[in-house]
Design an enzyme around this catalytic site. Structure first.
Site, PDB file in Angstrom:
ATOM      1  N   LYS A  43      40.451  81.642  34.906  1.00  0.00           N
ATOM      2  CA  LYS A  43      39.708  82.787  34.384  1.00  0.00           C
ATOM      3  C   LYS A  43      38.540  83.154  35.291  1.00  0.00           C
ATOM      4  CE  LYS A  43      37.650  83.975  29.861  1.00  0.00           C
ATOM      5  NZ  LYS A  43      37.424  83.408  28.505  1.00  0.00           N
ATOM      6  N   SER A  92      39.059  86.591  24.984  1.00  0.00           N
ATOM      7  CA  SER A  92      38.532  86.869  26.319  1.00  0.00           C
ATOM      8  C   SER A  92      39.393  86.256  27.418  1.00  0.00           C
ATOM      9  CB  SER A  92      37.088  86.393  26.445  1.00  0.00           C
ATOM     10  OG  SER A  92      36.986  85.003  26.522  1.00  0.00           O
ATOM     11  N   SER A 148      39.026  82.245  22.069  1.00  0.00           N
ATOM     12  CA  SER A 148      39.430  82.861  23.331  1.00  0.00           C
ATOM     13  C   SER A 148      40.480  82.099  24.123  1.00  0.00           C
ATOM     14  CB  SER A 148      38.207  83.111  24.217  1.00  0.00           C
ATOM     15  OG  SER A 148      37.548  84.273  23.790  1.00  0.00           O
TER      16      SER A 148
END
Length: 542
Positions: free
Chosen positions: A126, A207, A231
């Protein structure tokens, strides 16, 4: 951070964190026809489809593949699927050194050095995780362009030492979905909108949307996400994968752009429980730069030893007594409970979710205070032009058309207005939400002699709406483990409305091994994971 719907409904905590199926979600009807597929045959028959870490290692050991060849296949797949095919937008930046790293791992293999099960395995991470290489770390924000980290995050060092090949960074909800209450999950000003590979006009959730979408679409072998509340587990559920949110303290957060020191953690996102367990073993570790990880000393373990088909036998599992009103989701959960029983578990019905959801307002306060504190600390030493949260807010206002074309930044502004972490309001909120959630879970586990809790992770993905934001349904089981800091795993449970839905298991602190065993037993008994079809749109029979 979790979907923006959590933030919208935090003020309605007394009524529960989520609402019934609403505008832009689903009615209780089934699809009248299968959505149009837009994949051509060359992309729909990828030679590494659904391949596991073990299978990749076997092929490299036999000389069928090299790490460089595997890496090139995934890079080609990203180009074809993520950028030029269905345009998932799950990848925000390619590592230009990926092939060189893979070749170095191949050279070590030839010399007889195998670092472990991740040697030569391509992974995506990420874009809020620092890498001291040619990739930026931006949290998806245009304000953060040019932020080349001086040092690898601790977990990146863990991955590199294990021989993993970091091939790309993934798109995310900007600032880990802590910018606006009207945000669209998976949208960032830098990476634009990530899509769900099952039905492209639907949300990838949470997210860590890019990591969930990428691993589901077979753009990588494994992925790493981060979670504050939902998330990892939500995008795993929504994208038909497996996600583990570890106990806060098992995996270091140093070098990760933060939201909350109380709730943040990184974790695995994969297609199988086995691969998630392998990746968790690498990510876990004590880091002097993250004091909370010292609590995990001697507690992290070889999680692959918990991969047993008898993982549910003799277990007592708590399930929320309140029934799900959507008949298809209720039926899916009931079928899952029958599987648990057939695998030797005892189901104990109890009421606990509403009690935890009532703590939502306090959780929201904690996150705003800790976000300001954590981001200011991160930016003060980063290579970013922004040196404070106030700088970010100013940049966004000055570049509104590109940085905030639809939803705005009220959460950044609300956080900036908070005092420091000595404020009695903050201290009270931490006690209420974090300690309160732990007390509810610990009390229930002791009273009913439970090994874990279970239930559907989320309902199916809502439609993407970058103007008005996410609209989620009644089902959400991310808050209990998030607020308490306890471990949580989501595993494929089936489909509703042609979209994946996950089943959650969560338990007390550092009981990752036990919930991995339960999830593995459920996975092996059901085999619900199916690869995505990249359908264009969802159709209803009105």
């Amino acid at each position: 951070m979790k979907r923006s719907d959590f933030l919208k409904n935090s003020a309605l905590a007394a009524l529960g964190v989520t609402t019934i199926f609403a505008t832009n979600s689903f009615t209780e009807k089934k699809a009248s026809s299968s959505p149009e597929k837009i994949m051509d045959e060359s992309n729909d028959n990828f030679e590494l489809d659904e391949i596991s870490i073990a299978e990749l290692q076997e092929k490299m050991a036999k000389g069928t593949y090299t790490s460089a060849h595997i890496t090139q296949l995934y890079l080609n797949r990203i180009e074809a699927i993520d950028k030029n095919g269905p345009i998932l937008n799950s990848i925000i930046e390619i590592n230009p050194d990926a092939l060189n790293i893979a070749k170095a791992m191949d050279k070590e293999r030839i010399e007889g050095k195998i670092r472990g099960p991740l040697h030569g395995i391509p992974v995506v991470i990420k874009d809020n995780i620092d890498t001291a290489d040619k990739m930026m770390t931006t949290a998806g924000a245009l304000a953060m362009l040019g932020n080349y980290a001086k040092k690898d995050a601790f977990i990146v060092t863990q991955l590199r030492n294990a021989g993993a090949v970091i091939i790309a960074k993934t798109n995310l909800s900007e600032w880990a979905n802590f910018r606006s209450t009207n945000s669209s999950s998976g949208w960032s000003s830098r990476g634009e909108q990530t899509k769900n590979p099952y039905i492209l006009d639907h949300s990838p959730c949470g997210s860590s949307a890019g990591s969930g979408s990428a691993v589901a679409a077979n753009l990588c072998a494994i992925a790493v996400g981060t979670e504050t509340d939902g998330s990892i587990t939500c995008p795993a559920s929504i994208n038909g994968g497996v996600g583990i949110k570890p106990t806060v303290g098992l995996v270091s957060r140093s070098g990760i752009i933060p939201i909350s020191k109380t709730q943040d953690t990184a974790g695995p996102m994969t297609r199988t429980v086995t691969d998630a367990a392998i990746l968790l073993e690498v990510l876990a570790g004590v880091d002097d730069a993250d004091a909370v990880t010292k609590e995990s000393r001697g507690k992290n373990t070889a999680y692959t030893k918990f991969l047993t088909k008898d993982g549910l036998k003799g277990k007592r599992i708590g399930v929320e007594k309140k029934k799900i009103t959507n008949q298809f989701l209720n039926e899916l959960q009931q079928k899952a409970m029958e599987v648990l029983k057939n695998q030797g578990a005892t189901i104990v019905e109890l009421e606990y979710v509403d009690s935890i959801n009532k703590l939502g307002n306090d959780e929201f306060e904690v996150l705003k205070y800790e976000f300001k504190d954590g981001v200011n600390q991160y930016l003060s030493t980063a290579n970013a032009k922004m040196k404070s949260l106030a700088d970010v807010i100013k940049f966004n206002k000055e570049n509104e058309d590109t940085a905030m074309p639809t939803f705005k930044q009220e959460l950044l502004e609300q956080s900036e207005a908070k005092k420091d972490l000595k404020d009695p309001v903050y201290l009270k909120a931490v006690k209420n939400s974090h300690e309160g959630a732990k007390k509810i879970i610990d009390t229930a586990m002791k009273k009913y002699n439970l090994d874990a809790f279970a239930g559907l992770t989320m309902g199916p993905a809502c439609s993407i709406d970058v103007i008005y934001g996410d609209k989620w349904g009644e089902v959400s089981l991310t808050a209990p483990a998030a607020m308490s800091g306890y471990p949580h795993i989501s595993v494929p449970c089936g489909k509703v409305y042609d979209l994946p839905v996950g089943l959650s298991f969560f338990s007390g602190a550092y009981r990752e091994g036990e919930i991995i065993a339960m999830a593995y037993a459920f996975e092996q008994a059901t085999k619900h994971r199916v690869k995505p079809e990249f359908k264009k749109a969802f159709l209803l029979n009105y």
